[in-house]
Write an enzyme that holds these catalytic residues in place. Structure first.
Site, short mmCIF file in Angstrom:
data_model
loop_
_atom_site.label_atom_id
_atom_site.label_comp_id
_atom_site.label_asym_id
_atom_site.label_seq_id
_atom_site.Cartn_x
_atom_site.Cartn_y
_atom_site.Cartn_z
N ASP A 34 3.61 50.50 19.27
CA ASP A 34 3.63 51.97 19.22
C ASP A 34 5.08 52.39 19.48
OD1 ASP A 34 3.70 54.63 20.24
OD2 ASP A 34 1.54 54.56 20.59
N HIS A 37 1.79 52.35 15.61
CA HIS A 37 1.64 53.79 15.85
C HIS A 37 3.01 54.44 15.74
CE1 HIS A 37 -2.42 53.96 18.23
NE2 HIS A 37 -2.58 53.99 16.92
N GLU A 95 0.56 58.91 15.48
CA GLU A 95 -0.10 59.26 16.74
C GLU A 95 0.91 60.11 17.52
OE1 GLU A 95 -2.61 57.00 20.18
OE2 GLU A 95 -0.49 56.48 20.08
N GLU A 145 -2.52 46.69 22.44
CA GLU A 145 -1.47 47.71 22.42
C GLU A 145 -0.72 47.76 23.76
OE1 GLU A 145 -2.64 51.79 21.69
OE2 GLU A 145 -0.56 52.36 21.33
N HIS A 158 5.97 54.07 22.86
CA HIS A 158 6.03 53.16 24.01
C HIS A 158 7.21 52.19 23.87
CE1 HIS A 158 2.25 54.78 25.29
NE2 HIS A 158 1.63 54.38 24.18
C1 LER Z 1 -1.85 55.88 24.57
O1 LER Z 1 -0.60 56.39 24.97
C2 LER Z 1 -1.75 55.29 23.21
O2 LER Z 1 -0.70 55.06 22.69
C3 LER Z 1 -3.03 55.03 22.48
O3 LER Z 1 -2.78 54.44 21.25
C4 LER Z 1 -3.98 54.22 23.32
O4 LER Z 1 -5.12 53.89 22.65
MN MN Z 2 -0.56 54.31 20.62
#
Ligand code: LER
Ligand code: MN
Length: 270
Positions: free
Chosen positions: A188, A214, A249, A155, A191
């Site tokens: 994700d 995510h 998430e 990730e 991010h």
């Molecule tokens: C942390 O910001 C994150 O995105 C999680 O998925 C880390 O495991």
């Molecule tokens: Mn994440």
């Protein structure tokens, strides 16, 4: 000849801690009632919880998408025993992911700043040394992942959470060098919104590597609360035939059950 258009369904999961409920049974039951396909569980204490997770998911009738991190140690620690702990912890979680029929285990190479010494000029940049070390560790882990049939999901995190592996491109090039089928990446959206030039283009470019996602909006609230263009991103996922999970998430405002219900119907409407 009749040609049917192929229907591409997206599968939605949710992290266990976001679900309303006082225990695992209530949480998993709420996930099912809300219409999620799966739950992402945390890897902390998984050894003690795996039997309970297995029996509750079977009795409720919901899947486990993934195990999120939660192993001890740090793959890029200066301390050998912390690196060994991380390798052992990830192996255990990969075996458990396989036992739970989950896609795999989410692995963040390291949080925060570098822990290794700066070896300039042997390594021009600390990240060159970290990359070499991580690749060797992922070769050990990749063999185990291939044996049990569960993915290591690297990730990338944004620059404020780690200095190393911020973009899909960097994670994908590590996978290429490791060379094991079950060492892949995840994206994700929170991010990616900070680090990728264009979320949809990156999803398309690295689609062969992406085995998990995510979901959160730009402000880490549920999709629809910020300014990420989920519609274009989901179009790409359908176009490339993405068939893994998208797991929520994010922070969930009250009232949680109603907010999650609306969020899932927004996501499905896309
Ligand atoms: C942390 O910001 C994150 O995105 C999680 O998925 C880390 O495991
Ligand atoms: Mn994440």
């Amino acid at each position: 000849m009749i040609i049917f258009n192929e229907v591409i369904l997206l599968y939605f999961s949710i992290q266990e801690n976001l679900l309303p409920g006082d225990n695992l049974e209530e949480k998993f039951d709420n996930a099912r009632k809300l219409g999620f396909d799966a739950v992402e569980i945390w890897g902390h204490n998984i050894e003690k919880r795996v039997n309970e997770v297995k029996s509750v998911k079977d009795s409720i009738g919901i899947k486990i998408s993934t195990i999120c991190s939660g192993y001890p140690g740090d793959l890029l620690s200066l301390d050998r025993s912390a690196r060994e702990q991380a390798i052992k912890g990830i192996k255990i979680r990969l075996s458990m992911a396989a036992e739970l029929d989950a896609v795999g285990v989410i692995v963040v190479p390291t949080f925060g700043g570098p822990k290794l010494p700066d070896l300039y000029p042997l390594f021009r940049d600390i990240r060159d040394l970290e990359r070499k070390l991580l690749i060797e560790e992922l070769k050990i882990l990749g063999r185990h992942a291939d044996n049990v049939g569960a993915y290591i999901l690297i990730e990338p995190l944004n620059r404020y959470e780690t200095h190393f592996v911020n973009r899909l491109e960097q994670a994908a090039s590590i996978c290429d060098e490791v060379g094991f089928e079950h060492v892949k990446i995840m994206g994700d959206f929170f991010h990616m919104n900070i680090e990728e030039a264009n979320i949809s283009e990156s999803l398309r470019k690295y689609s062969e590597y992406i085995k998990h996602i995510h979901l959160a909006d730009s402000n880490r609230l549920p999709p629809g609360y910020g300014h990420i263009d989920f519609k274009s991103a989901f179009e790409v996922l359908k176009e490339v035939g993405y068939r893994y999970y998208l797991a929520l998430e994010c922070a969930v405002p009250e009232p949680k059950f109603e907010v999650l219900k609306k969020t899932l119907s927004f996501l499905r409407s896309l």
